[in-house]
Design an enzyme around this catalytic site. Structure first.
Site, PDB file in Angstrom:
ATOM      1  N   LYS A 160      -0.270 114.661  10.902  1.00  0.00           N
ATOM      2  CA  LYS A 160      -1.682 114.385  10.639  1.00  0.00           C
ATOM      3  C   LYS A 160      -2.051 113.744  12.051  1.00  0.00           C
ATOM      4  CE  LYS A 160      -3.476 112.227   7.101  1.00  0.00           C
ATOM      5  NZ  LYS A 160      -4.660 112.859   6.449  1.00  0.00           N
ATOM      6  N   ARG A 163      -3.685 105.952   6.607  1.00  0.00           N
ATOM      7  CA  ARG A 163      -3.461 106.842   6.007  1.00  0.00           C
ATOM      8  C   ARG A 163      -1.795 107.214   6.503  1.00  0.00           C
ATOM      9  NH1 ARG A 163      -8.395 109.421   6.594  1.00  0.00           N
ATOM     10  NH2 ARG A 163      -9.495 110.054   4.562  1.00  0.00           N
ATOM     11  N   GLY A 223       0.805 114.137  -0.881  1.00  0.00           N
ATOM     12  CA  GLY A 223       0.720 113.282  -2.075  1.00  0.00           C
ATOM     13  C   GLY A 223       1.758 112.251  -2.301  1.00  0.00           C
ATOM     14  N   MET A 240       2.898 109.932  -0.298  1.00  0.00           N
ATOM     15  CA  MET A 240       2.935 108.588   0.086  1.00  0.00           C
ATOM     16  C   MET A 240       1.329 108.265   0.004  1.00  0.00           C
ATOM     17  SD  MET A 240       5.614 108.912   2.954  1.00  0.00           S
ATOM     18  CE  MET A 240       4.540 108.351   4.327  1.00  0.00           C
ATOM     19  N   ARG A 248      -4.210 121.442   9.616  1.00  0.00           N
ATOM     20  CA  ARG A 248      -2.776 121.485   9.478  1.00  0.00           C
ATOM     21  C   ARG A 248      -2.486 123.198   9.351  1.00  0.00           C
ATOM     22  NH1 ARG A 248      -1.973 118.218   3.764  1.00  0.00           N
ATOM     23  NH2 ARG A 248      -3.605 119.286   2.663  1.00  0.00           N
ATOM     24  N   HIS A 255      26.139 135.091 -15.250  1.00  0.00           N
ATOM     25  CA  HIS A 255      26.334 136.545 -15.526  1.00  0.00           C
ATOM     26  C   HIS A 255      24.674 137.182 -15.651  1.00  0.00           C
ATOM     27  CE1 HIS A 255      26.345 140.319 -18.052  1.00  0.00           C
ATOM     28  NE2 HIS A 255      27.306 140.520 -17.364  1.00  0.00           N
ATOM     29  N   ARG A 301      30.115 147.873  -7.933  1.00  0.00           N
ATOM     30  CA  ARG A 301      30.799 147.408  -8.736  1.00  0.00           C
ATOM     31  C   ARG A 301      30.966 148.645  -9.858  1.00  0.00           C
ATOM     32  NH1 ARG A 301      26.491 144.131  -8.392  1.00  0.00           N
ATOM     33  NH2 ARG A 301      26.968 141.905  -7.610  1.00  0.00           N
ATOM     34  N   ARG A 345      34.083 149.213  -4.820  1.00  0.00           N
ATOM     35  CA  ARG A 345      34.973 148.177  -5.363  1.00  0.00           C
ATOM     36  C   ARG A 345      35.835 148.509  -6.388  1.00  0.00           C
ATOM     37  NH1 ARG A 345      33.549 142.314  -7.293  1.00  0.00           N
ATOM     38  NH2 ARG A 345      32.648 143.573  -8.955  1.00  0.00           N
ATOM     39  N   SER A 373      35.015 142.090   2.917  1.00  0.00           N
ATOM     40  CA  SER A 373      34.025 141.894   2.350  1.00  0.00           C
ATOM     41  C   SER A 373      33.942 140.444   1.408  1.00  0.00           C
ATOM     42  CB  SER A 373      33.236 142.732   1.524  1.00  0.00           C
ATOM     43  OG  SER A 373      32.211 142.372   1.150  1.00  0.00           O
ATOM     44  N   GLY A 430      33.340 137.757  -1.035  1.00  0.00           N
ATOM     45  CA  GLY A 430      32.957 137.391  -2.314  1.00  0.00           C
ATOM     46  C   GLY A 430      32.762 136.140  -2.582  1.00  0.00           C
ATOM     47  N   THR A 431      31.456 135.602  -2.068  1.00  0.00           N
ATOM     48  CA  THR A 431      31.329 134.238  -1.756  1.00  0.00           C
ATOM     49  C   THR A 431      31.074 133.660  -3.310  1.00  0.00           C
ATOM     50  OG1 THR A 431      29.220 134.663  -0.876  1.00  0.00           O
ATOM     51  CG2 THR A 431      30.888 134.064   0.664  1.00  0.00           C
ATOM     52  N   ASN A 432      30.574 134.485  -4.070  1.00  0.00           N
ATOM     53  CA  ASN A 432      30.553 133.888  -5.480  1.00  0.00           C
ATOM     54  C   ASN A 432      31.758 133.313  -5.991  1.00  0.00           C
ATOM     55  OD1 ASN A 432      27.977 134.757  -5.351  1.00  0.00           O
ATOM     56  ND2 ASN A 432      28.333 136.195  -7.016  1.00  0.00           N
ATOM     57  N   ASP A 433      32.807 134.186  -5.666  1.00  0.00           N
ATOM     58  CA  ASP A 433      34.248 133.840  -6.411  1.00  0.00           C
ATOM     59  C   ASP A 433      34.829 132.773  -5.541  1.00  0.00           C
ATOM     60  OD1 ASP A 433      33.929 135.046  -8.494  1.00  0.00           O
ATOM     61  OD2 ASP A 433      35.478 136.680  -8.133  1.00  0.00           O
ATOM     62  N   CYS A 437      29.302 139.708   0.521  1.00  0.00           N
ATOM     63  CA  CYS A 437      28.579 140.609  -0.619  1.00  0.00           C
ATOM     64  C   CYS A 437      28.375 139.686  -1.802  1.00  0.00           C
ATOM     65  CB  CYS A 437      28.981 141.830  -0.975  1.00  0.00           C
ATOM     66  SG  CYS A 437      30.895 141.470  -1.741  1.00  0.00           S
ATOM     67  N   TYR A 443      27.755 142.022   8.721  1.00  0.00           N
ATOM     68  CA  TYR A 443      26.733 142.475   7.618  1.00  0.00           C
ATOM     69  C   TYR A 443      26.421 141.454   6.774  1.00  0.00           C
ATOM     70  CZ  TYR A 443      29.868 144.462   4.862  1.00  0.00           C
ATOM     71  OH  TYR A 443      30.761 144.804   3.802  1.00  0.00           O
TER      72      TYR A 443
END
Lengths: 890, 890
Positions: free
Chosen positions: A26, A95, A104, A106, A351, A467, A573, A629, A775, A777-780, A842, A862
């Site tokens: 501001k 202000r 909102g 502060m 702004r 899932h 898959r 896979r 590749s 598998g960042t979930n697992d 992936c 990638y």
């Protein structure tokens, strides 16, 4: 501390737009506007460094009060008024304003400088006792609330009681004497509750207000907001002290807010609202309906009200000039606040304006064409996550809705339909032509058929990568998960929430973008993908280094992914294909086999189905790589649950119920995530790997013969040991060579592995001796590295975020310190062994902008994500390049 | 290749005992014996390098055959005989002999040099046609078997048929003409089956035999053996060609095997067996009962047979001289083979003798006292794993047993008892004074009570670190797990295996040392712990750097651990204490609570129990540290399984069955290993941490007042984020300060964390900012790093070991490449932040010698293991130092 206070006003300012860190957004905006000749009420900004000092020491830096006095004197000079003066009293606003906007969060105090005496001189000067007493009571109440720690309700109670006593309904019906009385009562209640007097000394008021704003930096609301938005706690806020201007002094007065372009569509139309004889907060409060600013706007939105353009053409013209000046100077769409006091225009704030995704793209592209910004700047103007909005229908924002629950927004878009509680019912209902919404506690692969046919999916448990969430996002279907307030009763086919019972067949609507569960069928709108969208994405593609592929298992998904710009399939898959009703019997037969020979018999039935699936993928991805896979999930996922289904299967397969029970018992695992799955299956049952390899290469040959350019890549899942890759690769290679040489076709192919176990990342150097691509598998990998079962984390992740142990759900945004280090380590070790190793990701993180930035930074080749995230990833990848450039220049 | 062949004989040899790599163990021993004047039949050794060459090229190095001819000529000279000669024919043996002993794994051919003609001259020279024809047919059969690829059964069949035809029972009843006939028939069957003739040319025989031995290096049996014993495949074997000597030529002939000391007890008594007029293999075959060698031995073993000492005092005296010569020269207990041919003594082989653990320790200690070896050498003479034997009863080796199944030897020792199938029955039976063996598919914490009261535990599923295995080892109870051939029927209370049904109440015996399940009650022996044991362990303590602590949860276990030499408790699992029947109700009440207040009420009941447990631990470990881990397992483990138990609980708690079901459903997790457990519990339910901390410090105060020196260390389980430690530490510290200051007692304590998640190891630098010690939970770290659920790996680990993907079960021996790298990384990063950080390991690997060696090498401070493994760990830690020294000198 070099300089504590920065003044602005009278046509020049000590600060400018680049000093956001010190002056806050501001303050920097006010300074910049002053410098470029926009009419801004004069004032000064106390630097955020003072806040940091105050926060640390609970006292001000030496000399601050002197500096404030000097700054107020400067103000008095410009305004020709006197703070605390009996004549021409100068009134001030205080202000907060941090570097990062915390709307909102502060506190603000207006009308400082009024007291019992000065309010009288204000009356004599304005001849408007109602205005004066109203202003004074506002000060008393705000001050009581913000500085003296009163509950705001106390004051609301006084106003309410006065109205009742007077028998009126609206504030506007109260007289000046009522407001005077309310002021007096407010002072009294402050005295009663705090044992302190509302200060009559304007200087005491000002210093109290400044302290309160600094202290508000550490209030619970502000802390919470910072935690949620990952804003550092040691940033501090600046304080803006400014001369008051009033839009509520009478006829030639007014106030309003305006966007320099339409924030919903992005169209280059001046767009805003105003009220005559009102204060800014009255516009927001919505008691009176404000009018549109411009004629064009009024016409487009078909509003039949007098516009500012009509009512005050001169002031409108001036406002239009400010609009153009700000846009050409600040080079972005602006959100303004203005006040007209006695026919004089003041700009109180500017702004960058918040906008929809559609608007963001339109504004960015048009501003580039207008020469205001270049392509790179345009790309940074759109938040990648928002792009998702462009691809899904939305709930009509004008519709009235009854929200009955709120869960995690797992997959965006809106969906309505009749409630069903299992896949079979979903299919039955859908076949009779009804739209359905599938409601489950959790989903399992068995439900995939039902999910496919449903408009949306709602689960009472599970997190953002459960899932249901993953599969729904993959399908592009709206989905809400972890809606814990729902109590789902499968037997009665109903769910209850907050005393309401929703039965099978009742209509509900899901808003997957916000997580709202809405009762009934709600109108939806199909967002138009503006023509600029494609152009914009083209710019992203020009600049990004990361490849973007899609996770897709069917021809339809693959086609969609190509349409969205995917450059290949990063993960197909193969198991998802088996849950279709016409296929699962063969799969179950395979699993229930006791001998290799029986298994091979069942696999032979599956082979042609797999082959035709793969043909579809190759066809859709003509000229692009397709990473397939091998079978990954634990086998028990394919077997039916529930006595009924087991009986049915037993009958259809001509074997005993006991035998199926026995098999299911045998396949039961305590921790299936860490059990017999991934390449462990292919190693124990080499015939499965053999069949799948055959299907892949036969499909490749078939397509190649039709002239499709096929680039098959076979991916071995869940390897942790080089030996696993060796054993599986041997089979794949043997089958490939056999199929290709029989067909006399030469097709280049690769064999690689998923890296989804810490051991795989640690021993990536060894594994790369065999694997031709990785590749992640960042979930697992997240599950194992953090020891978090993604199906079970719902119980503690919210608490962890609340307590600040986690800053984000690690299944949504990659945990860079833990998982990320393993990703980087595996990448380095792998490329050291095999410099041309292709390495991608992936997991779900492949579609998350923050994680994509990380992938770019460490040098992955990638990312691969669900088709609907492909445009998001393309933009995020481009922005990663720009951020890197930016860092490089720092 | 420098030198292919090393000769020995006539008092000198080209090789010596240090050349095991080239000459193999047998060849090096023969050379050494020759050099020191022990009578050895002359011969030569073909270097293992020839085998390596042969293995690679499938052909011999140039000139080998010439060298062999020259060496044979040298032999002929020494012996005064001629290979292939019509007169004084020289007969040869060909035997394999690798650097690492592979008993029975490779092939041997005797009596080479005989043919249809030469057998006749042998008759005329020995005047013993039976001996000659028997020798000849042995050659034909061995040659047919080993060189020509015949099935050995073919020859057995001929002998069998001949005996039947002649109506005799024993080989010894056959006449010379029968043996001649058997030889002829053997040649014929070779001709029929292989289309080749048994070679009459002695040279062809010799070269064929040598090739066959070299080829046997790569036969399946040998490969399998190497895989199991981790022997490298490229070591190769040497081939020993030696002049034949015969113990079966008549009265002045004999043969035997002898140990230079008693291999069972270690006593310094010449100990062996001999047969007159026999070949070596006859001793082994066990058709005739051999006699004892020495008078002392005969007396001690109460055998009433003529000793060699009596029968041939001169030869015995000579053998005694050889015994002393070999021991003083080779400085270890030896296992000899000897033959007496026409009153002349020949030593055919010497090697270090295999011995029991008792013997190993006695021999090592006595040899040190005799000045043969020093303490360090003595320490290396005992295999740490064997020490375990000294602490458990064993099955009497002389008993006849009926083995009905074989499982994984999870916890050593022998146990007999009546079969029971659940904890309640175990308790009932035990209370009526019966010994019981608990048989389960798997065990869960619910079974701990039953396990405690049982003599032994048998499960049909699970691996070496399954719940049953870990808990049983902790209790020091014999246990067999993963006995997959068992089909356990809980309902019928019986199990079946191989057609046999064992019902509740039937007696079985478990041999936890070998994994054998034996029908009936089998006599056991309590091994005596010889006085040398303590002395020996003292030497280990002098030399080791690693500390050794114990995993113990009760006073009894802790006391036992101290007796076994533990220097503190490395892991006290506070949850094990809750499964006792008088305690679990309060725990269940805690879990079933809906509010914090209810939970606190239940916790208040648990507090005094915990406190008294901890008092016991501190008391037992007076002066040593006690690391107490806060509640770790998922809560559902504490809830009952099965409708019956749930009903009972509902009644006793006065709540509805539905409510318990609901809770159980709510606590159900898909992957409990990765779910709500460890410090996640304490963070969600801070009152649990609070209660446990209070119990720990109140117990510490109480004991300190009694004069016990307490060193409490509180361990936070399963941390992955520094923030988790912060949040828990805050509670622990607050409670500790409160309890200590109230009591006015000053007790030093520490707060640390388990490192059992990859993320914890990766971010150890950060975590060490808060944690004052680390303890690696390598069980869980192995599960997460490898993605192996220890409860589910039984399905694929055996296959992985078979296929060579794994060399060992990673839950038994630390996976150094994966898990080990994380351990080392966490250690380095932790100590970098906090140089005095104490880092140990408390997983199952803490009791595994190979893993202990690793822990020593990377610089951990201590290992902690179950009480029964403490002596093993002490020795392994000492050996790690010696191995390091050894490597340093290389």
């Amino acid at each position: 501390m070099e300089k504590m206070i920065y003044s602005f006003g009278g046509g020049k300012a000590e600060g400018n737009i680049k000093m956001k860190k010190k002056l806050g957004g501001k303050g920097a905006g006010l300074a910049e506007m002053t410098n470029i000749g926009v009419p801004v009420p004069p004032g000064f900004t106390i630097s955020s460094e003072v806040c940091i000092h105050y926060d640390k020491n609970k006292s001000y830096p030496e000399g601050l009060e002197d500096e404030i006095r000097k700054s107020v004197e400067k103000l008095e000079e410009i305004m020709g008024e006197k703070f605390g003066g009996a004549k021409s009293p100068l009134l001030l606003s205080v202000r907060s304003g941090a570097a990062i906007s915390m709307p909102g969060m502060m506190d603000t105090i207006l009308n400082l400088g009024l007291n019992d005496k000065i309010v009288e001189s204000l009356i004599s000067e304005t001849n408007n006792p109602r205005f004066a007493y109203d202003s004074y009571r506002r000060l008393i109440q705000m001050y009581g609330d913000v500085v003296m720690g009163m509950e705001h309700d106390n004051f609301e109670g006084i106003i309410q009681a006065t109205k009742e006593r007077k028998g009126v309904k609206n504030d506007s019906d109260l007289k000046w004497s009522d407001w005077k009385d309310i002021g007096e009562q407010s002072k009294k209640i402050i005295r009663d509750k705090t044992n302190e007097e509302f200060p009559q000394d304007p200087w005491k008021q000002l210093m109290g207000a400044i302290s309160a704003v600094f202290e508000s930096w550490d209030n619970k609301r502000a802390k919470e907001y910072r935690r949620i938005h990952s804003i550092p706690d040691d940033l501090g806020t600046a304080v803006n002290v400014q001369a008051m201007v009033f839009g509520n002094k009478g006829e030639n007065c007014g106030t309003g807010v305006a966007f320099t372009r339409n924030p919903a569509t992005g169209e280059n139309v001046f767009y805003g609202e105003y009220l005559m004889d009102a204060q800014g907060e009255d516009v927001v409060a919505g008691i009176r309906t404000p009018g549109p600013i411009s004629e064009k706007q009024a016409k487009e939105s078909e509003v039949d009200m007098v516009t500012l353009e009509k009512r005050m053409p001169e002031r409108y013209k001036q406002l239009e000039e400010v609009r153009h000046k700000l846009e050409s100077h600040l080079k972005d769409m602006q959100d303004l606040e203005f006040t007209i006091e006695n026919n004089k225009l003041w700009i109180l704030q500017t702004r960058a304006g918040k906008r929809t995704a559609v608007a963001a793209i339109k504004v960015a592209v048009e501003m580039q064409k207008e020469g205001l910004i270049n392509k790179e700047e345009a790309l940074l103007r759109v938040t990648p996550d928002n792009i998702d909005q462009l691809l899904h229908p939305m709930i009509d924002p004008s519709a009235t809705v009854e929200v009955i629950a709120k869960g995690l927004p797992a997959s965006p878009g809106a969906a309505s339909g009749k409630v069903v509680f299992n896949s079979d019912d979903a299919i039955l209902e859908a076949e009779s032509g009804n739209s359905v919404v599938l409601v489950r506690r959790v989903t399992s692969p068995e439900d995939v058929g039902g999910m496919h046919i449903s408009e949306g999916i709602l689960t009472s448990r599970g997190g953002m990568t459960s899932h249901a969430a993953v599969v729904a996002r993959g399908m592009g279907k709206p989905c809400i998960v972890g809606c814990e307030s729902l109590s789902v009763d499968y037997k009665k086919k109903q769910f209850t929430v907050g005393g309401k019972t929703v039965k099978e067949g009742d209509f509900i609507t899901l808003d997957g973008t916000t997580g709202r569960v809405i009762l009934g069928d709600v109108p939806r709108i199909e967002p138009k993908i503006a023509g600029e969208f494609e152009e914009f994405m083209g710019w992203a593609d020009e600049i990004r280094r990361l490849g973007v592929r899609a996770n897709a298992d069917t021809y339809q998904d693959a086609k969609k992914a190509r349409d969205f710009g995917a450059e290949g399939i990063g993960l197909a898959r193969t198991e998802h294909m088996f849950f279709a009703e016409d296929r699962i019997p063969a799969m179950r037969e395979m699993i229930l086999s006791d001998t290799k020979e029986e298994r091979e018999g069942a696999l032979e039935k599956i082979l042609p189905m797999q082959r035709s699936d793969f043909e579809g993928l190759f066809r859709a991805m003509d000229g692009y790589p397709v990473i397939i896979r091998l079978l990954d999930p634990p086998l028990h996922e394919f077997l039916p649950e529930g006595e009924e289904a087991i009986k049915e299967l037993a009958t259809s397969m001509g074997i005993s119920v006991d035998k199926i029970h026995e098999k299911i018992k045998g396949l039961h695992e305590i921790n299936p995530m860490l059990g017999l799955r991934g390449c462990r299956l292919g190693i124990l049952f080499p015939e499965v790997t053999e069949m799948q390899s055959r299907a892949i290469f036969e499909a490749a040959v078939e397509m190649a013969k039709e002239g499709v350019k096929v680039i098959p890549k076979v991916m071995i899942p869940l390897a942790g040991y080089k030996g696993e890759v060796v054993v599986q690769k041997e089979i794949i290679q043997r089958v490939a060579e056999e199929v290709l040489s029989n067909a006399g076709v030469d097709i280049k192919y690769q064999i690689g592995t998923m890296i989804e176990l810490p051991r795989a990342a640690l021993t990536a150097g060894e594994i790369a001796e065999e694997a031709e691509f990785f590749s992640y598998g960042t979930n697992d990998l997240t599950q194992t590295t953090l020891g978090f079962s993604r199906d079970d984390v719902g119980k503690y992740i919210p608490d962890y975020i609340e307590k600040g142990i986690l800053t984000a759900d690690p299944f949504q945004t990659l945990d860079q310190d833990g998982v990320g280090e393993l990703v980087e380590m595996g990448l380095k070790r792998g490329k050291q062994t095999r410099p041309d190793l292709e390495v991608g990701i992936c997991g779900e993180h492949g579609g998350d902008p923050a994680s994509i930035e990380f992938c770019h930074r460490i040098g992955l080749d990638y990312v691969s994500c669900s088709p609907f995230r492909v445009p998001v990833a393309r933009l995020a990848a481009a922005q990663a390049v720009l951020e890197e450039k930016d860092r490089g220049m720092e």
